[in-house]
Each structure stands twice: as structure tokens, then as C-alpha cells.
Design a protein around this motif. Structure first.
Motif, mmCIF file in Angstrom:
data_model
loop_
_atom_site.group_PDB
_atom_site.id
_atom_site.type_symbol
_atom_site.label_atom_id
_atom_site.label_comp_id
_atom_site.label_asym_id
_atom_site.label_seq_id
_atom_site.Cartn_x
_atom_site.Cartn_y
_atom_site.Cartn_z
ATOM 1 N N PRO A 78 11.099 6.042 -35.936
ATOM 2 C CA PRO A 78 11.257 6.395 -34.526
ATOM 3 C C PRO A 78 12.360 5.638 -33.791
ATOM 4 O O PRO A 78 12.394 5.659 -32.564
ATOM 5 N N PHE A 79 13.276 4.983 -34.488
ATOM 6 C CA PHE A 79 14.275 4.152 -33.796
ATOM 7 C C PHE A 79 15.081 4.955 -32.780
ATOM 8 O O PHE A 79 15.157 4.589 -31.613
ATOM 9 N N TRP A 80 15.712 6.034 -33.230
ATOM 10 C CA TRP A 80 16.563 6.803 -32.315
ATOM 11 C C TRP A 80 15.740 7.530 -31.284
ATOM 12 O O TRP A 80 16.155 7.646 -30.114
ATOM 13 N N ALA A 81 14.572 8.023 -31.668
ATOM 14 C CA ALA A 81 13.712 8.699 -30.688
ATOM 15 C C ALA A 81 13.286 7.729 -29.593
ATOM 16 O O ALA A 81 13.331 8.056 -28.404
ATOM 17 N N LEU A 82 12.889 6.517 -29.985
ATOM 18 C CA LEU A 82 12.516 5.505 -28.991
ATOM 19 C C LEU A 82 13.703 5.110 -28.123
ATOM 20 O O LEU A 82 13.586 5.026 -26.899
ATOM 21 N N SER A 83 14.836 4.868 -28.742
ATOM 22 C CA SER A 83 16.011 4.428 -27.990
ATOM 23 C C SER A 83 16.460 5.483 -26.983
ATOM 24 O O SER A 83 16.726 5.166 -25.822
ATOM 25 N N ILE A 84 16.533 6.723 -27.415
ATOM 26 C CA ILE A 84 16.974 7.791 -26.513
ATOM 27 C C ILE A 84 15.955 8.026 -25.408
ATOM 28 O O ILE A 84 16.326 8.184 -24.238
ATOM 29 N N SER A 85 14.664 8.026 -25.739
ATOM 30 C CA SER A 85 13.655 8.283 -24.709
ATOM 31 C C SER A 85 13.587 7.143 -23.698
ATOM 32 O O SER A 85 13.443 7.388 -22.493
ATOM 33 N N ILE A 86 13.712 5.895 -24.145
ATOM 34 C CA ILE A 86 13.726 4.772 -23.204
ATOM 35 C C ILE A 86 14.960 4.847 -22.314
ATOM 36 O O ILE A 86 14.884 4.634 -21.097
ATOM 37 N N THR A 87 16.103 5.185 -22.905
ATOM 38 C CA THR A 87 17.340 5.306 -22.122
ATOM 39 C C THR A 87 17.210 6.392 -21.065
ATOM 40 O O THR A 87 17.560 6.171 -19.893
ATOM 41 N N LEU A 88 16.707 7.557 -21.454
ATOM 42 C CA LEU A 88 16.578 8.653 -20.492
ATOM 43 C C LEU A 88 15.533 8.344 -19.423
ATOM 44 O O LEU A 88 15.687 8.755 -18.266
ATOM 45 N N ALA A 89 14.479 7.613 -19.781
ATOM 46 C CA ALA A 89 13.478 7.220 -18.783
ATOM 47 C C ALA A 89 14.081 6.258 -17.761
ATOM 48 O O ALA A 89 13.864 6.406 -16.544
ATOM 49 N N ILE A 90 14.846 5.273 -18.238
ATOM 50 C CA ILE A 90 15.493 4.334 -17.316
ATOM 51 C C ILE A 90 16.494 5.069 -16.430
ATOM 52 O O ILE A 90 16.576 4.825 -15.216
ATOM 53 N N LYS A 91 17.227 6.005 -17.008
ATOM 54 C CA LYS A 91 18.198 6.788 -16.239
ATOM 55 C C LYS A 91 17.492 7.595 -15.153
ATOM 56 O O LYS A 91 17.954 7.654 -14.011
ATOM 57 N N LYS A 92 16.370 8.224 -15.485
ATOM 58 C CA LYS A 92 15.620 9.035 -14.519
ATOM 59 C C LYS A 92 15.067 8.172 -13.401
ATOM 60 O O LYS A 92 15.127 8.551 -12.225
ATOM 61 N N ILE A 93 14.552 6.987 -13.732
ATOM 62 C CA ILE A 93 14.043 6.065 -12.699
ATOM 63 C C ILE A 93 15.172 5.643 -11.770
ATOM 64 O O ILE A 93 15.010 5.612 -10.551
ATOM 65 N N TYR A 94 16.335 5.343 -12.338
ATOM 66 C CA TYR A 94 17.495 4.958 -11.534
ATOM 67 C C TYR A 94 17.921 6.100 -10.612
ATOM 68 O O TYR A 94 18.233 5.882 -9.442
ATOM 69 N N GLN A 95 17.934 7.332 -11.142
ATOM 70 C CA GLN A 95 18.324 8.478 -10.328
ATOM 71 C C GLN A 95 17.350 8.713 -9.187
ATOM 72 O O GLN A 95 17.760 9.017 -8.067
ATOM 73 N N LYS A 96 16.054 8.566 -9.436
ATOM 74 C CA LYS A 96 15.064 8.731 -8.372
ATOM 75 C C LYS A 96 15.227 7.657 -7.305
ATOM 76 O O LYS A 96 15.145 7.934 -6.109
ATOM 77 N N LYS A 97 15.458 6.410 -7.742
ATOM 78 C CA LYS A 97 15.642 5.315 -6.794
ATOM 79 C C LYS A 97 16.899 5.549 -5.955
ATOM 80 O O LYS A 97 16.887 5.342 -4.741
ATOM 81 N N LYS A 98 17.965 5.993 -6.590
ATOM 82 C CA LYS A 98 19.215 6.255 -5.891
ATOM 83 C C LYS A 98 19.055 7.403 -4.896
ATOM 84 O O LYS A 98 19.557 7.341 -3.772
ATOM 85 N N ALA A 99 18.335 8.459 -5.294
ATOM 86 C CA ALA A 99 18.101 9.599 -4.402
ATOM 87 C C ALA A 99 17.258 9.176 -3.203
ATOM 88 O O ALA A 99 17.506 9.600 -2.072
ATOM 89 N N LYS A 100 16.279 8.320 -3.443
ATOM 90 C CA LYS A 100 15.412 7.838 -2.352
ATOM 91 C C LYS A 100 16.225 6.995 -1.378
ATOM 92 O O LYS A 100 16.047 7.100 -0.166
ATOM 93 N N GLU A 101 17.129 6.159 -1.893
ATOM 94 C CA GLU A 101 17.985 5.352 -1.016
ATOM 95 C C GLU A 101 18.938 6.226 -0.217
ATOM 96 O O GLU A 101 19.202 5.943 0.944
ATOM 97 N N ASN A 102 19.430 7.320 -0.789
ATOM 98 C CA ASN A 102 20.324 8.216 -0.077
ATOM 99 C C ASN A 102 19.596 8.970 1.025
ATOM 100 O O ASN A 102 20.181 9.251 2.081
ATOM 101 N N ILE A 103 18.325 9.292 0.798
ATOM 102 C CA ILE A 103 17.546 9.980 1.823
ATOM 103 C C ILE A 103 17.273 9.045 2.993
ATOM 104 O O ILE A 103 17.356 9.438 4.161
ATOM 105 N N GLU A 104 16.956 7.782 2.694
ATOM 106 C CA GLU A 104 16.656 6.809 3.739
ATOM 107 C C GLU A 104 17.896 6.419 4.535
ATOM 108 O O GLU A 104 17.819 6.070 5.702
ATOM 109 N N ALA A 105 19.062 6.466 3.912
ATOM 110 C CA ALA A 105 20.297 6.028 4.575
ATOM 111 C C ALA A 105 20.836 7.058 5.544
ATOM 112 O O ALA A 105 20.510 8.090 5.777
#
Length: 105
Positions: A78-105
Motif C-alpha cells: 500500500p505504499f503508493w496508495a497510502l502516499s497518494i491518499s494522504i497527499t490528496l487528503a492534506i490538499k483537500k484540507i488545505y483547499q477547504k481552509k483556504k476557501a473558508k479564509e476567502n469567504i471570511e475576508a
């Protein structure tokens, strides 16, 4: 036999579609850097074993590290599956946080 052939073709098409989706998600240079960092972090036990073998001159640690790395690189591991899924999860969390900051600003 024909059903098996259509199933294999459908499975191949879904696999190609999945790989295209992953490539689309990872094309951004920031995501590639994040994927590299995640791969390094996920494989830290291997590099830690190599480091311990080098520091303490333990030959068995090199064998253990090589065996672990060999397992991680197997096609079913599961090395690549874990690495890609963790990367995409972190990316999605970052995008949600960024979108929330843009709405508040």
C-alpha cells in the motif's frame, strides 16, 4: 469467456481513468512537493533502519531495512496508495481552509 474478457477490459478502463484522475490532481507543483514529503515521511522507518545500521554498524539493520523497502515496493503493497491518499487528503484540507479564509475576508 466473453464475460471475463469484457470484465477485464472494463477493469483496465477504470484503472486508466483512475490514473488519469490522480495525474490531474498531482500535476500542480505544490502537490508534487507534498507527495514527495509524504513519501519520505511514510518511508522513514526504512531510512531509520539504514541509519541505525550505519551508526552502530549493525549488519542486520541493513537487512531489515532492505526487506522493509522491498515489501513497500511490491505491487500489492500500500505504499503508493497510502502516499497518494494522504497527499490528496492534506490538499483537500488545505483547499477547504483556504476557501473558508476567502469567504471570511
Amino acid at each position: 469467456m466473453k464475460a471475463l474478457k469484457t470484465w477485464i477490459i472494463k477493469l483496465k478502463d477504470k484503472g486508466i481513468e483512475f490514473l488519469k484522475w490522480v495525474w490531474k490532481e498531482v500535476k500542480d507543483w505544490r502537490t508534487l512537493v507534498l507527495l514527495a514529503i509524504v513519501c519520505i515521511v511514510v518511508s522513514l522507518p526504512v531510512w531509520g533502519c539504514y541509519l541505525l545500521g550505519y551508526i552502530f554498524n549493525w549488519e542486520w539493520a541493513f537487512w531489515v531495512a532492505t526487506a522493509m523497502w522491498g515489501f513497500w515496493m511490491l505491487p500489492g503493497a500500500p505504499f503508493w496508495a497510502l502516499s497518494i491518499s494522504i497527499t490528496l487528503a492534506i490538499k483537500k484540507i488545505y483547499q477547504k481552509k483556504k476557501a473558508k479564509e476567502n469567504i471570511e475576508a
